[in-house]
Motif scaffolding. Sequence first.
Motif, PDB file in Angstrom:
ATOM      1  N   ASP A  23       0.835  -1.206   0.000  1.00 23.32           N
ATOM      2  CA  ASP A  23       0.000   0.000   0.000  1.00 23.32           C
ATOM      3  C   ASP A  23       0.873   1.260   0.000  1.00 23.32           C
ATOM      4  O   ASP A  23       0.552   2.249  -0.660  1.00 23.32           O
ATOM      5  N   GLN A  24       1.958   1.187   0.749  1.00 28.48           N
ATOM      6  CA  GLN A  24       2.837   2.357   0.827  1.00 28.48           C
ATOM      7  C   GLN A  24       3.509   2.635  -0.519  1.00 28.48           C
ATOM      8  O   GLN A  24       3.595   3.785  -0.959  1.00 28.48           O
ATOM      9  N   LEU A  25       3.974   1.580  -1.176  1.00 27.71           N
ATOM     10  CA  LEU A  25       4.627   1.772  -2.477  1.00 27.71           C
ATOM     11  C   LEU A  25       3.646   2.313  -3.517  1.00 27.71           C
ATOM     12  O   LEU A  25       3.994   3.190  -4.312  1.00 27.71           O
ATOM     13  N   LEU A  26       2.426   1.797  -3.504  1.00 27.16           N
ATOM     14  CA  LEU A  26       1.418   2.298  -4.431  1.00 27.16           C
ATOM     15  C   LEU A  26       1.077   3.760  -4.142  1.00 27.16           C
ATOM     16  O   LEU A  26       0.854   4.563  -5.061  1.00 27.16           O
ATOM     17  N   TYR A  27       1.081   4.110  -2.869  1.00 30.41           N
ATOM     18  CA  TYR A  27       0.809   5.497  -2.471  1.00 30.41           C
ATOM     19  C   TYR A  27       1.935   6.417  -2.941  1.00 30.41           C
ATOM     20  O   TYR A  27       1.680   7.476  -3.540  1.00 30.41           O
ATOM     21  N   THR A  58       2.202  -7.955   4.282  1.00 28.07           N
ATOM     22  CA  THR A  58       3.383  -7.684   5.098  1.00 28.07           C
ATOM     23  C   THR A  58       3.409  -6.227   5.533  1.00 28.07           C
ATOM     24  O   THR A  58       3.304  -5.313   4.708  1.00 28.07           O
ATOM     25  N   LEU A  59       3.551  -6.014   6.838  1.00 25.16           N
ATOM     26  CA  LEU A  59       3.687  -4.663   7.380  1.00 25.16           C
ATOM     27  C   LEU A  59       5.172  -4.299   7.434  1.00 25.16           C
ATOM     28  O   LEU A  59       6.044  -5.174   7.523  1.00 25.16           O
ATOM     29  N   TYR A  71       7.878 -10.591   0.223  1.00 27.37           N
ATOM     30  CA  TYR A  71       7.200  -9.680   1.153  1.00 27.37           C
ATOM     31  C   TYR A  71       6.126  -8.858   0.447  1.00 27.37           C
ATOM     32  O   TYR A  71       5.120  -8.485   1.054  1.00 27.37           O
ATOM     33  N   LEU A  72       6.346  -8.572  -0.813  1.00 22.41           N
ATOM     34  CA  LEU A  72       5.376  -7.781  -1.584  1.00 22.41           C
ATOM     35  C   LEU A  72       4.192  -8.620  -2.031  1.00 22.41           C
ATOM     36  O   LEU A  72       3.058  -8.143  -2.087  1.00 22.41           O
ATOM     37  N   MET A 106       9.509  -6.489   8.748  1.00 27.35           N
ATOM     38  CA  MET A 106      10.693  -6.714   7.919  1.00 27.35           C
ATOM     39  C   MET A 106      11.942  -6.278   8.664  1.00 27.35           C
ATOM     40  O   MET A 106      11.907  -5.420   9.547  1.00 27.35           O
ATOM     41  N   SER A 107      13.075  -6.867   8.288  1.00 27.63           N
ATOM     42  CA  SER A 107      14.358  -6.451   8.858  1.00 27.63           C
ATOM     43  C   SER A 107      14.683  -5.040   8.391  1.00 27.63           C
ATOM     44  O   SER A 107      14.107  -4.532   7.418  1.00 27.63           O
TER      45      SER A 107
END
Length: 324
Positions: free
Chosen positions: A90-94, A136-137, A122-123, A141-142
């Motif tokens: 969602d963040q990448l799309l935003y 995945t939040l 993860y995506l 993630m590391s």
Amino acid sequence: MSFEVKHLQKKFGDKQAVEDLSFELREPGVYALLGTNGAGKSTSIRMILGILAKDHGEVLLNGENFDTRKVNVGYLAEERGLYPKYPIMDQLLYFAALKGLSADVAMERIKYWGDRLKVTEYLFPERKKGKKFKPTLADQMSKGNQQKIQLMAALISEPEFLILDEPLSGLDPVNTDLFKSVIREEIDKKKYIIMSSHQMPVIEEFCEDITILNRGKAVVQGNLNEIKKSYGRVNLFVKCDEDISDTISTLGIKVVNDTPAGVQLKVGSEAEAKNLLKQLSDANKTIVRFELREPSLHEIFIESVGGSPEDNTQDNTKNKAEEK
């Protein structure tokens, strides 16, 4: 395309964070901003991007004000900026939408970079039958993988101008090499890149032109090869099977470091180094290694900056608090 930073200044209270910084990129490539913690690197980058207001100076692209609303800029910040409790997809799309990309184009590029940076799992996590799908939040993630996501966000719009603030910080050797390969690809695409890093070998690997900042001031600036040449070949490393300390002492050569691997010396000229070589040869010393070279960027940095690490750390803490 030409990019110019002219006489940037920034003050926080009575603290001069950046003082009269100027540099330019006249052609594609990587320009390095170097300095200790609190030297003014990140403050300068934030002023360039318009995140932080300038007290004085200007940033120009082809003679006009540099405006990130009009220029496609990718920015990888030193501080990681993902929303920890939101799905990374969602963040990448935003972030892609903020750059004006359609959902279809954004998804195509996310798939490409997910594969390129090895974060596809993860995506696009596997949907297990009979179980509710959970994306995945970021905080699952590391730190290294979060850094990959932020690099994706910086590159997803295929920017013509890229700013990388400590891009390799905290990465393991495998991911360091992966990030380096991506940076090389961006260089091959003729991008304009500003990079800040504490890793001097990385700067030597990628950057032709540099500015070293110390307490907000540019103390060394120009083409890295020319800067090295100006110092001359005065760094000498010698290893012999026998003890050579008496010969070094007699010739009055400065010892920088004496280790089991050999002796690091600082000579006044190449002639002084040749004289030492002759003396050792005449004395029938077994010379295993005799290397005369220009200083490394690390050595130039240490000599140029000096000062107290404690002071620089305090300055950095103060600057960050005042920027907020």
